[in-house]
Scaffold this motif. Structure first.
Motif, PDB file in Angstrom:
ATOM      1  N   ILE A  12       0.886  -1.170   0.000  1.00 40.26           N
ATOM      2  CA  ILE A  12       0.000   0.000   0.000  1.00 40.26           C
ATOM      3  C   ILE A  12       0.915   1.208   0.000  1.00 40.26           C
ATOM      4  O   ILE A  12       1.421   1.639   1.040  1.00 40.26           O
ATOM      5  CB  ILE A  12      -0.935   0.020   1.230  1.00 40.26           C
ATOM      6  CG1 ILE A  12      -1.732  -1.284   1.339  1.00 40.26           C
ATOM      7  CG2 ILE A  12      -1.884   1.217   1.147  1.00 40.26           C
ATOM      8  CD1 ILE A  12      -2.575  -1.383   2.605  1.00 40.26           C
ATOM      9  N   LEU A  13       1.177   1.737  -1.171  1.00 38.21           N
ATOM     10  CA  LEU A  13       2.197   2.769  -1.334  1.00 38.21           C
ATOM     11  C   LEU A  13       1.560   4.110  -1.676  1.00 38.21           C
ATOM     12  O   LEU A  13       0.932   4.262  -2.713  1.00 38.21           O
ATOM     13  CB  LEU A  13       3.179   2.354  -2.442  1.00 38.21           C
ATOM     14  CG  LEU A  13       3.843   0.985  -2.252  1.00 38.21           C
ATOM     15  CD1 LEU A  13       4.744   0.665  -3.439  1.00 38.21           C
ATOM     16  CD2 LEU A  13       4.640   0.938  -0.948  1.00 38.21           C
ATOM     17  N   PHE A  14       1.727   5.047  -0.788  1.00 42.38           N
ATOM     18  CA  PHE A  14       1.238   6.412  -0.978  1.00 42.38           C
ATOM     19  C   PHE A  14      -0.242   6.444  -1.361  1.00 42.38           C
ATOM     20  O   PHE A  14      -0.627   6.985  -2.395  1.00 42.38           O
ATOM     21  CB  PHE A  14       2.099   7.142  -2.023  1.00 42.38           C
ATOM     22  CG  PHE A  14       3.553   7.163  -1.652  1.00 42.38           C
ATOM     23  CD1 PHE A  14       4.039   8.097  -0.750  1.00 42.38           C
ATOM     24  CD2 PHE A  14       4.438   6.223  -2.164  1.00 42.38           C
ATOM     25  CE1 PHE A  14       5.372   8.091  -0.369  1.00 42.38           C
ATOM     26  CE2 PHE A  14       5.771   6.211  -1.797  1.00 42.38           C
ATOM     27  CZ  PHE A  14       6.246   7.155  -0.895  1.00 42.38           C
ATOM     28  N   ALA A  41       3.535   2.920   2.773  1.00 41.58           N
ATOM     29  CA  ALA A  41       4.353   4.130   2.667  1.00 41.58           C
ATOM     30  C   ALA A  41       3.455   5.339   2.486  1.00 41.58           C
ATOM     31  O   ALA A  41       2.422   5.268   1.811  1.00 41.58           O
ATOM     32  CB  ALA A  41       5.334   4.028   1.494  1.00 41.58           C
ATOM     33  N   THR A  42       3.858   6.452   3.090  1.00 43.46           N
ATOM     34  CA  THR A  42       3.131   7.709   2.936  1.00 43.46           C
ATOM     35  C   THR A  42       4.092   8.867   3.131  1.00 43.46           C
ATOM     36  O   THR A  42       5.165   8.709   3.737  1.00 43.46           O
ATOM     37  CB  THR A  42       1.974   7.807   3.953  1.00 43.46           C
ATOM     38  OG1 THR A  42       1.226   9.002   3.704  1.00 43.46           O
ATOM     39  CG2 THR A  42       2.490   7.841   5.380  1.00 43.46           C
ATOM     40  N   ASP A  43       3.730  10.024   2.606  1.00 44.20           N
ATOM     41  CA  ASP A  43       4.506  11.239   2.865  1.00 44.20           C
ATOM     42  C   ASP A  43       3.648  12.281   3.576  1.00 44.20           C
ATOM     43  O   ASP A  43       3.911  13.480   3.472  1.00 44.20           O
ATOM     44  CB  ASP A  43       5.107  11.804   1.571  1.00 44.20           C
ATOM     45  CG  ASP A  43       4.069  12.112   0.499  1.00 44.20           C
ATOM     46  OD1 ASP A  43       2.856  11.898   0.757  1.00 44.20           O
ATOM     47  OD2 ASP A  43       4.452  12.565  -0.596  1.00 44.20           O
ATOM     48  N   ILE A  84       7.738   7.968   4.576  1.00 41.47           N
ATOM     49  CA  ILE A  84       7.884   7.095   5.737  1.00 41.47           C
ATOM     50  C   ILE A  84       7.480   5.692   5.307  1.00 41.47           C
ATOM     51  O   ILE A  84       6.445   5.509   4.648  1.00 41.47           O
ATOM     52  CB  ILE A  84       7.008   7.586   6.903  1.00 41.47           C
ATOM     53  CG1 ILE A  84       7.528   8.946   7.390  1.00 41.47           C
ATOM     54  CG2 ILE A  84       6.993   6.575   8.039  1.00 41.47           C
ATOM     55  CD1 ILE A  84       6.635   9.606   8.411  1.00 41.47           C
ATOM     56  N   TRP A  85       8.294   4.703   5.671  1.00 37.85           N
ATOM     57  CA  TRP A  85       8.114   3.325   5.202  1.00 37.85           C
ATOM     58  C   TRP A  85       7.867   2.419   6.397  1.00 37.85           C
ATOM     59  O   TRP A  85       8.659   2.402   7.359  1.00 37.85           O
ATOM     60  CB  TRP A  85       9.364   2.855   4.476  1.00 37.85           C
ATOM     61  CG  TRP A  85       9.805   3.799   3.420  1.00 37.85           C
ATOM     62  CD1 TRP A  85      10.636   4.880   3.573  1.00 37.85           C
ATOM     63  CD2 TRP A  85       9.423   3.793   2.048  1.00 37.85           C
ATOM     64  NE1 TRP A  85      10.781   5.537   2.379  1.00 37.85           N
ATOM     65  CE2 TRP A  85      10.050   4.893   1.435  1.00 37.85           C
ATOM     66  CE3 TRP A  85       8.597   2.958   1.280  1.00 37.85           C
ATOM     67  CZ2 TRP A  85       9.893   5.179   0.079  1.00 37.85           C
ATOM     68  CZ3 TRP A  85       8.434   3.241  -0.061  1.00 37.85           C
ATOM     69  CH2 TRP A  85       9.068   4.332  -0.647  1.00 37.85           C
TER      70      TRP A  85
END
Length: 233
Positions: free
Chosen positions: A135-137, A173-175, A226-227
């Motif tokens: 689940i990326l961004f 991951a998210t920013d 952030i991972w």
């Protein structure tokens, strides 16, 4: 995707994604959606307790990406892991078209698509049938009144725990800092998941096998990426 399919979304739980359409598709993208989507999508309808290995007879395991965007990560991972079956979930029709182009341009055979709400697929998958989840961004829904739309919530985390096999892994991951905090609490609030970070660089730096996504390069968030990697106990 037809108009009735879009209309059916109105009767479903609150949407965790934004628009499913945008600017007009290019001629090639439109052709791919009209002539090739049925070939690459999962069989419809998906029966309860669906075993994803059934559509990947030569695969050793199946990995799932939720919200693949333009398909860069999905296609690259599938190319790098030909012995693995990949399912990509993405309701945005332009992203689906880009993924189909990437699949066919790279001669891949180990990918199937779910161009709809990922939660519907989570409900249908058999327990312990997925070896890895990405689940990326995901859509961060940054405004406070929107945050109820975020995908990673305790009920979805419980669904992910159900479909992941013991020893399976999940990468998020998210920013967006508030989403990173919320997601970590949701995962750690479920006893099925163990956070694998041993030092700060484990969540500050992308994993060695990460493929940079189009959204990631835009740097639209309020923090550095952030991972989080979790182990399914």
């Amino acid at each position: 995707m037809s108009a009735p399919e879009h209309e059916g979304l109105r009767d479903r739980p609150i949407r965790t994604f934004g628009r499913t359409g945008g600017r007009p598709l290019s001629p090639r993208q439109q052709q791919l959606i009209e002539t090739r989507l049925d070939h690459w999508r999962l069989p419809q309808p998906v029966a309860p307790d669906f075993q994803p290995l059934s559509v990947f007879p030569s695969a050793r395991a199946v990995w799932l990406e939720i919200g693949f965007g333009g398909g860069e990560h999905l296609v690259a991972q599938a190319a790098a892991n030909p012995e693995t079956g990949f399912i990509g979930c993405e309701p945005f029709v332009e992203g689906v078209a880009k993924a189909i182009a990437g699949i066919e341009d790279n001669g891949l055979t180990n990918v199937r698509l779910w161009p709809d709400d990922a939660r519907l697929l989570l409900d249908a998958l058999a327990p312990a049938s997925i070896a890895r989840v990405f689940i990326l961004f995901p859509d961060p829904w940054p405004k406070r009144r929107q945050q109820k739309r975020r995908l990673v919530r305790p009920d979805v985390v419980a669904g992910l725990a159900r479909i992941l096999a013991p020893g399976g892994r999940l990468r998020f991951a998210t920013d967006v800092a508030s989403y990173a905090d919320e997601a970590l609490l949701a995962f750690l609030g479920n006893d099925a998941f163990e956070w694998t970070a041993a030092r700060a660089d484990d969540w500050r730096c992308p994993p060695a096998d990460h493929v940079t996504t189009r959204y990631e390069t835009k740097k639209l968030g309020d923090c550095a990426p952030i991972w989080y990697d979790f182990l399914r106990i």
